[in-house]
Design a protein around this motif. Sequence first.
Motif, PDB file in Angstrom:
ATOM      1  N   VAL A  26      -5.790  63.397   7.277  1.00 22.37           N
ATOM      2  CA  VAL A  26      -5.083  64.634   6.986  1.00 22.37           C
ATOM      3  C   VAL A  26      -3.826  64.801   7.830  1.00 22.37           C
ATOM      4  CG1 VAL A  26      -7.216  65.722   6.227  1.00 22.37           C
ATOM      5  CG2 VAL A  26      -6.477  66.012   8.591  1.00 22.37           C
ATOM      6  N   ASP A  27      -3.774  64.152   8.992  1.00 22.45           N
ATOM      7  CA  ASP A  27      -2.619  64.309   9.884  1.00 22.45           C
ATOM      8  C   ASP A  27      -1.321  63.824   9.260  1.00 22.45           C
ATOM      9  OD1 ASP A  27      -4.296  63.671  13.089  1.00 22.45           O
ATOM     10  OD2 ASP A  27      -4.252  65.405  11.749  1.00 22.45           O
ATOM     11  N   ILE A  28      -1.410  62.947   8.257  1.00 23.29           N
ATOM     12  CA  ILE A  28      -0.184  62.417   7.659  1.00 23.29           C
ATOM     13  C   ILE A  28       0.156  63.095   6.329  1.00 23.29           C
ATOM     14  CG2 ILE A  28      -0.458  60.201   8.809  1.00 23.29           C
ATOM     15  CD1 ILE A  28      -1.368  59.021   6.126  1.00 23.29           C
ATOM     16  N   PHE A  29      -0.635  64.099   5.947  1.00 23.91           N
ATOM     17  CA  PHE A  29      -0.345  64.813   4.717  1.00 23.91           C
ATOM     18  C   PHE A  29       0.878  65.704   4.917  1.00 23.91           C
ATOM     19  CE2 PHE A  29      -3.839  62.846   3.240  1.00 23.91           C
ATOM     20  CZ  PHE A  29      -5.022  63.533   3.012  1.00 23.91           C
ATOM     21  N   ASP A  30       1.734  65.755   3.933  1.00 23.04           N
ATOM     22  CA  ASP A  30       2.930  66.588   4.039  1.00 23.04           C
ATOM     23  C   ASP A  30       3.586  66.695   2.679  1.00 23.04           C
ATOM     24  OD1 ASP A  30       6.267  66.293   4.815  1.00 23.04           O
ATOM     25  OD2 ASP A  30       5.077  67.927   5.692  1.00 23.04           O
ATOM     26  N   PRO A  31       3.932  67.913   2.219  1.00 15.33           N
ATOM     27  CA  PRO A  31       3.704  69.188   2.874  1.00 15.33           C
ATOM     28  C   PRO A  31       2.311  69.748   2.575  1.00 15.33           C
ATOM     29  CG  PRO A  31       4.906  69.527   0.845  1.00 15.33           C
ATOM     30  CD  PRO A  31       4.702  68.035   0.961  1.00 15.33           C
ATOM     31  N   TRP A  32       2.035  70.890   3.199  1.00 19.55           N
ATOM     32  CA  TRP A  32       0.798  71.629   3.007  1.00 19.55           C
ATOM     33  C   TRP A  32       1.103  72.999   2.409  1.00 19.55           C
ATOM     34  CZ3 TRP A  32      -4.230  70.703   5.596  1.00 19.55           C
ATOM     35  CH2 TRP A  32      -4.304  69.442   6.211  1.00 19.55           C
ATOM     36  N   GLY A  33       0.102  73.537   1.707  1.00 25.54           N
ATOM     37  CA  GLY A  33       0.161  74.938   1.369  1.00 25.54           C
ATOM     38  C   GLY A  33      -0.234  75.766   2.582  1.00 25.54           C
ATOM     39  N   GLN A  34      -0.128  77.065   2.465  1.00 22.69           N
ATOM     40  CA  GLN A  34      -0.432  77.943   3.605  1.00 22.69           C
ATOM     41  C   GLN A  34      -1.928  78.106   3.824  1.00 22.69           C
ATOM     42  OE1 GLN A  34       1.474  81.628   2.528  1.00 22.69           O
ATOM     43  NE2 GLN A  34      -0.292  82.370   1.382  1.00 22.69           N
ATOM     44  N   GLY A  35      -2.738  77.740   2.835  1.00 20.83           N
ATOM     45  CA  GLY A  35      -4.185  77.875   2.945  1.00 20.83           C
ATOM     46  C   GLY A  35      -4.680  79.220   2.449  1.00 20.83           C
ATOM     47  N   THR A  36      -5.919  79.218   1.980  1.00 17.03           N
ATOM     48  CA  THR A  36      -6.542  80.456   1.526  1.00 17.03           C
ATOM     49  C   THR A  36      -7.942  80.564   2.120  1.00 17.03           C
ATOM     50  OG1 THR A  36      -7.091  81.806  -0.423  1.00 17.03           O
ATOM     51  CG2 THR A  36      -7.444  79.439  -0.631  1.00 17.03           C
ATOM     52  N   GLN A  37      -8.255  81.712   2.684  1.00 16.71           N
ATOM     53  CA  GLN A  37      -9.561  81.926   3.292  1.00 16.71           C
ATOM     54  C   GLN A  37     -10.605  82.119   2.202  1.00 16.71           C
ATOM     55  OE1 GLN A  37     -10.682  82.086   6.660  1.00 16.71           O
ATOM     56  NE2 GLN A  37     -12.693  82.204   5.661  1.00 16.71           N
ATOM     57  N   VAL A  38     -11.697  81.392   2.319  1.00 16.26           N
ATOM     58  CA  VAL A  38     -12.840  81.556   1.419  1.00 16.26           C
ATOM     59  C   VAL A  38     -14.064  81.861   2.269  1.00 16.26           C
ATOM     60  CG1 VAL A  38     -14.344  80.460  -0.268  1.00 16.26           C
ATOM     61  CG2 VAL A  38     -11.882  80.022  -0.328  1.00 16.26           C
ATOM     62  N   THR A  39     -14.685  82.983   2.005  1.00 16.19           N
ATOM     63  CA  THR A  39     -15.886  83.392   2.717  1.00 16.19           C
ATOM     64  C   THR A  39     -17.055  83.408   1.751  1.00 16.19           C
ATOM     65  OG1 THR A  39     -14.593  84.735   4.252  1.00 16.19           O
ATOM     66  CG2 THR A  39     -16.945  85.218   4.100  1.00 16.19           C
ATOM     67  N   VAL A  40     -18.170  82.809   2.180  1.00 21.87           N
ATOM     68  CA  VAL A  40     -19.378  82.786   1.356  1.00 21.87           C
ATOM     69  C   VAL A  40     -20.375  83.780   1.941  1.00 21.87           C
ATOM     70  CG1 VAL A  40     -21.201  81.387   0.337  1.00 21.87           C
ATOM     71  CG2 VAL A  40     -18.965  80.362   0.847  1.00 21.87           C
ATOM     72  N   SER A  41     -20.635  84.816   1.199  1.00 19.36           N
ATOM     73  CA  SER A  41     -21.523  85.873   1.684  1.00 19.36           C
ATOM     74  C   SER A  41     -22.061  86.656   0.503  1.00 19.36           C
ATOM     75  CB  SER A  41     -20.772  86.798   2.636  1.00 19.36           C
ATOM     76  OG  SER A  41     -21.595  87.890   3.017  1.00 19.36           O
ATOM     77  N   SER A  42     -23.292  87.122   0.659  1.00 19.56           N
ATOM     78  CA  SER A  42     -23.877  87.967  -0.389  1.00 19.56           C
ATOM     79  C   SER A  42     -23.543  89.436  -0.151  1.00 19.56           C
ATOM     80  CB  SER A  42     -25.389  87.764  -0.431  1.00 19.56           C
ATOM     81  OG  SER A  42     -25.961  88.023   0.829  1.00 19.56           O
ATOM     82  N   GLN A  97      12.937  70.821  -2.474  1.00 20.40           N
ATOM     83  CA  GLN A  97      11.911  71.063  -1.474  1.00 20.40           C
ATOM     84  C   GLN A  97      10.559  71.263  -2.170  1.00 20.40           C
ATOM     85  OE1 GLN A  97      12.616  74.588   0.810  1.00 20.40           O
ATOM     86  NE2 GLN A  97      10.855  74.267   2.165  1.00 20.40           N
ATOM     87  N   VAL A  98       9.585  70.459  -1.752  1.00 17.06           N
ATOM     88  CA  VAL A  98       8.257  70.540  -2.346  1.00 17.06           C
ATOM     89  C   VAL A  98       7.472  71.657  -1.666  1.00 17.06           C
ATOM     90  CG1 VAL A  98       6.128  69.310  -2.850  1.00 17.06           C
ATOM     91  CG2 VAL A  98       8.320  68.068  -2.821  1.00 17.06           C
ATOM     92  N   GLN A  99       6.869  72.505  -2.477  1.00 16.46           N
ATOM     93  CA  GLN A  99       6.054  73.594  -1.950  1.00 16.46           C
ATOM     94  C   GLN A  99       4.732  73.646  -2.693  1.00 16.46           C
ATOM     95  OE1 GLN A  99       8.854  76.939  -2.371  1.00 16.46           O
ATOM     96  NE2 GLN A  99       9.103  76.917  -0.143  1.00 16.46           N
ATOM     97  N   LEU A 100       3.666  73.997  -1.955  1.00 20.46           N
ATOM     98  CA  LEU A 100       2.338  74.126  -2.524  1.00 20.46           C
ATOM     99  C   LEU A 100       1.800  75.521  -2.200  1.00 20.46           C
ATOM    100  CD1 LEU A 100       2.700  71.006  -1.338  1.00 20.46           C
ATOM    101  CD2 LEU A 100       0.415  70.779  -2.325  1.00 20.46           C
ATOM    102  N   GLN A 101       1.091  76.100  -3.135  1.00 18.22           N
ATOM    103  CA  GLN A 101       0.544  77.438  -2.952  1.00 18.22           C
ATOM    104  C   GLN A 101      -0.857  77.503  -3.529  1.00 18.22           C
ATOM    105  OE1 GLN A 101       1.995  80.442  -1.456  1.00 18.22           O
ATOM    106  NE2 GLN A 101      -0.202  80.830  -1.593  1.00 18.22           N
ATOM    107  N   GLU A 102      -1.817  77.865  -2.662  1.00 19.20           N
ATOM    108  CA  GLU A 102      -3.203  77.985  -3.104  1.00 19.20           C
ATOM    109  C   GLU A 102      -3.473  79.383  -3.638  1.00 19.20           C
ATOM    110  OE1 GLU A 102      -2.916  75.457   0.649  1.00 19.20           O
ATOM    111  OE2 GLU A 102      -2.278  77.453   0.000  1.00 19.20           O
TER     112      GLU A 102
END
Length: 122
Positions: A106-122, A1-6
Amino acid sequence: QVQLQESGPGLVKPSQTLSVTCTVSGASITTNGYYWNWIRQPPGKAPEWIGAIHYSGTTDYSPSLKSRTSISRDTSKNQFTLQLRSMTPEDTAVYSCARGPGGSLVDIFDPWGQGTQVTVSS
């Protein structure tokens, strides 16, 4: 099973460079035929393809982000990394990695990682 992690910093200041890494398990990023992609989704907007690195090591970038984007890989760690320069608040998004056959649909990409939130702020 392929897994991705950001993995990424979570918070970036304006003008800084974002660096986010995707660690792949269950498959080699040098496996023939696959592209390893970065995608982002700002709040309330559709997913946006950023770019990809091919199993051969060549890269492909979205024209709108190409001037600020670099994707590299570490085959010894089975990882690939996105760097996005000159960050602004408009770059705030969930950044995800995914495997794909090539192209920006992007709809045909598989699998995906769960994603990571990135916020840009000072």
